[in-house]
Structure formats: C-alpha cells, structure tokens
Write an enzyme that holds these catalytic residues in place. Structure first.
Site: not given
Length: 516
Positions: A48, A195-196, A262, A319, A368
């Site tokens: 990103e 995204n999201e 996450y 992610e 990432q």
C-alpha cells in the site's frame, strides 16, 4: 470427499481439551485421498501507499547507492523472487479509495501531487503509478492485484482503468497507454472492487455495498483473454452479517470475497502492544488471538457454503498479520514495526490454516511487504534485512500449487495461567514430483514436542528438514545483526516404518521433505 476441517489440526475449535501430556508422543495421520490444490495465491503480498512501503521501500531516490531498475530497488525484488511471491496487491488498502489512477500516468514531471490523508498526511508526487507498479510485478514475476476506487471514485473511472490496461483494440485509452510506453495490453485479471467499504472505503452498509459492487462490476469489462477476477469487499473479522448479505445479494457474480483480520497482541486497537518487548503471558494472548483466524475462516466459509455449495467464490484473506504499536520514535501514521520470532510463528500458523482450508481460501495477502506492519523486508537507507516472517514464506513456498494432503493431528495443549491453546499446528502437501512437505509450528514457548505421523499409503524412503527458531521469542533481525534468525538444516526427524517421527523444538517452525 471429506472436508479439510475434519482433519485440521490447530484451530481453537478443534482442540478444546488436551489429548496428550508433554511426557507423551502426539500422533498424526496424513491422508492421500484429496484432489484439492493449495493455490499459490495464498502466498500473496500487499503493498500500500503507506509509510515507507512504496516510497523509500520499493521505490527509492534515484541517487540511492543500491542496484535499481529505474527507481525500483532490485535487492528487494531479488529477495521476493526467491520466495516466489505469486501476487502483489496495490495501491491499498484505505489509500485505494482516495487514489485516482490518471494522476499516476504520463510524464512524471507533469503528475499532480496528492495528500495521503489516511497515512500520515504526507504529500506524494505520484511518481510511482500504474506503469511503475506493473513493471515491478513484471520484475517480480508475479500477478498484479489492483484495488479500484469505489469510495471516492466513479464507475467510469474504474471502467476506464480496466480498459486502459486490458483492451488491445483501437480506443482513446488504448492510444493513451501506447503514448505512455506500453503498446501491448497488461492483461490484469485480479481486481478489487473497493476496499473495506464498511470502514475507510465509504462506511457503507452491506446492502448498499452489494448494490455498488454489482454496479461497478457490470462496467468492469472482460477484454479478450483478460478475464477479470472481481474481488468484493468482504467482512472485517467476525462480521458474519456482512458475508451473509454479500453472498445473498451478489453470490457468484464475484470471483472472491475479501476477509480482513489482524492479530492484535493485546486485542486493543488503542494500545496493541510492543513488537519486541513482551512477556510469555503477552505472547500467549497474542497466539490466542492469532488462532481466531481458524474460527473466522470456518464460520465465514460455512455461510458461503449456504449460497455457493460448489465453492465457486473464493475466500480471499487479502489483509492479515500481526499489528503492534509502531517502533518508538517513528511516525505513528507509517505503521513501521519490528519483526520477531513470535511473528514467524504467527505467519506459519496462519499459512497452515489457509492451506488446510484450501477448498475455499484461494488467495491471501500478508500485510505488508516492505517496512509496514508484518513486513518481509525492512530497509534503512541502502541497508536491507530479511525478517523472520520472510524466512517462513521461504520455507512454505513448497506448498504453492501442490496437492493438499489432509491431516488429523492430536496436538497437546500449551498451557499458561490456567488457559490452553493447541501447541502444534501443521499442514501437508505433495508437489508435482511426488515429494511430500509437512510444515509444523510448535507454539509452546519452552517445551519440545514429539509428533509421530502415520503416512498411510504414501511412498517415501527418507526425510530431511529445515527449521526456523531462535533462543528467545523476542529475538529479531537487525541492521547490525541481520542473520540472527535464519533457516537452518533440521535433523530431528526420522523414518520408523511408515511413520515419520519428529521432535519439534520449542517455539519453532519446521518443514519436512519426504521423498523416495
């Protein structure tokens, strides 16, 4: 066909009580009756526009004294080629929904600057844009995965981007691509439709986003041999209602549904915990949170099965990884964190979970790749180090596009302060040459564990192995000591008839190779 969940291993749902004490030997059985394949795209990466991920990561100053192609840093490229990364997701993340692709094409001196409002409020010059990203993917030998702007963009903007990249006929956008130096179409297949969208991508409801996906996807066209694989914004963590709504309202119109989760060491977004300073109790809680991935993948997959029993829609975990507090003294908006032996165990555990759910999980992207969150690579000016997480991907690359071998494992418990988690998780596969690979993760902080795995009717004569471990869970690779944690030969496995017996050292990742 038995589902992989029946065999799996390490999930908190499957191992609620200890079957083996530490003085005993745990048993495993590996089956040879599966035709499933572990997609190489499970081993994907994410880059990103965030902190030093792109600028001062992949894309460096023209005067930096490192090997470069244009301004792409080649020591990073060479390291990633070694582990065969299959795809790279770009430009975000939250950044994707404020990115307008036309600002990043054409002569760099003419490109407008922009403010990265999501990550640090820094000004970017757009010198790294579409052509630079696709050249990076070409150098890496991986497939590009582009996230389109649904949050602040338009249907026409995304439709035009697809045409610019993929159409090989005559059109103003094709001509513009040729003027910008690429006569042939890029043939980009993987496209994220936003995204999201439940959060930074627009704060949408699942019902509203479902309609937006259908609208945007309708105008994102397939051009000749560039058939799009459209990936919808999926749920955050345990938002099962989002998955239910998307499967009900979109269904097989999408190639994949994205899940984001996450591992937070503390479970608290306000104070996530240190990347390098933690106790065994902190480590134990972190691994409890890491193992929630098994529950999430299982439950989201079950909802998808209701609407898509043929499993046409992929679960795309694009992610994932550990998210800690930033390193002291660094920009809090840059998300720069160190990478310890604990992170290697998190990487191995998640990859085992994805492998064991390969009937539904077809793609994943670690967050990432460089200098951000659970990075594979960290840089400091001209210096570069490979993290413990990088070495796990190096060990596990043998699973890419290999035939999945279901495993039933009676793992002992790792106990601390009256709580328990499964001490061992694992996955197995057989490659095209017939070699079998078994990846084990021993989460126990202090105890070695012996596993005796019955290989059934799989033919093999000898076993070799590699290991990743270190003296302490808090150990890291630094620019002063870049090789503190690295892969080493492993001799703790042996053949006992049709059984492979392996002693897994405490807090280690071990990959065995069995062959004739």
């Amino acid at each position: 066909m038995k589902q992989p969940l029946q065999y799996f291993i390490a999930g908190a749902l499957l191992c609620t009580t200890s079957l083996w004490s530490y003085g005993q030997t745990a048993k495993a059985t590996i089956s040879n009756d599966s035709k499933l394949v572990i997609s190489k795209h499970i081993y994907g990466q994410f880059a990103e526009h965030l902190g030093r991920g792109i600028y001062d990561g992949f894309w460096v100053d023209k005067n930096m004294p490192v090997k470069k192609q244009d301004r792409i840093r080649m020591d990073i490229v060479e390291a990633l080629r070694k582990i065969k990364i299959p795809n790279l997701r770009w430009p975000g993340g939250c950044f994707a929904d404020e990115y307008h692709w036309r600002d990043g094409i054409g002569p760099r001196a003419n490109r407008p600057k922009m403010v990265n409002t999501n990550w640090g409020g820094v000004t970017e010059d757009n010198s790294f844009g579409t052509h630079e990203f696709l050249e990076l993917c070409n150098l890496l030998g991986c497939e590009p995965y582009i996230s389109g702007n649904v949050g602040s963009g338009t249907v026409q903007e995304m439709s035009n981007w697809v045409e610019y990249l993929n159409f090989d006929g005559a059109s103003p956008l094709t001509n513009l691509r040729k003027v910008n130096g690429h006569p042939e179409p890029f043939k980009v297949s993987f496209w994220g439709v936003g995204n999201e969208s439940w959060g930074c991508g627009g704060n949408m409801t699942p019902e509203y986003y479902s309609n937006e996906f259908r609208r945007y996807a309708a105008f994102a066209k397939d051009y000749h041999d560039a058939k799009l694989k459209k990936i919808a914004t999926g749920p955050s963590d345990a938002d099962y209602n989002w998955t239910e709504s998307l499967m009900k309202n979109v269904g097989t119109r999408m190639w994949g549904l994205a899940l984001h989760h996450y591992t937070l060491p503390t479970g608290d977004w306000k104070d996530k915990g240190s990347a390098t300073q933690f106790t065994e109790a902190d480590y134990f809680k972190t691994m409890q949170n890491c193992l929630k991935m098994e529950e999430l993948v299982t439950k989201h997959s079950a909802i998808m099965d209701k609407y898509d029993p043929a499993k046409k829609v992929a679960l795309v975990v694009d992610e994932w990884g550990i998210w800690t507090n930033v390193e002291p003294g660094t920009n809090p908006g840059f998300l720069y964190q160190q990478n310890s032996m604990r992170d290697a165990l998190i990487a191995g555990t998640n990859l085992n979970i994805f492998n064991n759910h390969c009937e539904r999980v077809k793609m994943a992207c670690l967050a990432q790749t460089v200098n951000v969150l659970q990075s594979l690579v960290l840089t400091k000016k001209e210096k570069m180090i490979l993290t413990p997480t990088y070495h796990v991907f190096d060990l596990y690359k043998v699973h890419q596009d290999a035939r999945f071998l279901p495993m039933k494992l009676d793992a002992p418990d790792y106990e601390l302060n009256g709580q328990k988690i499964p001490a061992v998780n694992a996955s197995a596969s057989q490659d095209a040459s017939g070699k079998v690979h078994i990846s084990f993760v021993n989460l126990d902080a202090s105890k070695d564990i012996t596993i005796k795995a019955n290989m059934g009717d799989i033919n093999w004569n000898n076993v070799t192995g590699q290991i990743l471990t270190s003296a302490k869970l808090t150990d890291i690779n630094t620019f002063e000591e870049p090789g503190k944690i690295k892969i080493a030969p492993f001799s703790g496995a042996k053949k006992e008839g049709g059984i492979v017996s392996v002693v897994l050292p405490a807090h280690s990742v071990v990959v065995l190779e069995l062959k004739n």
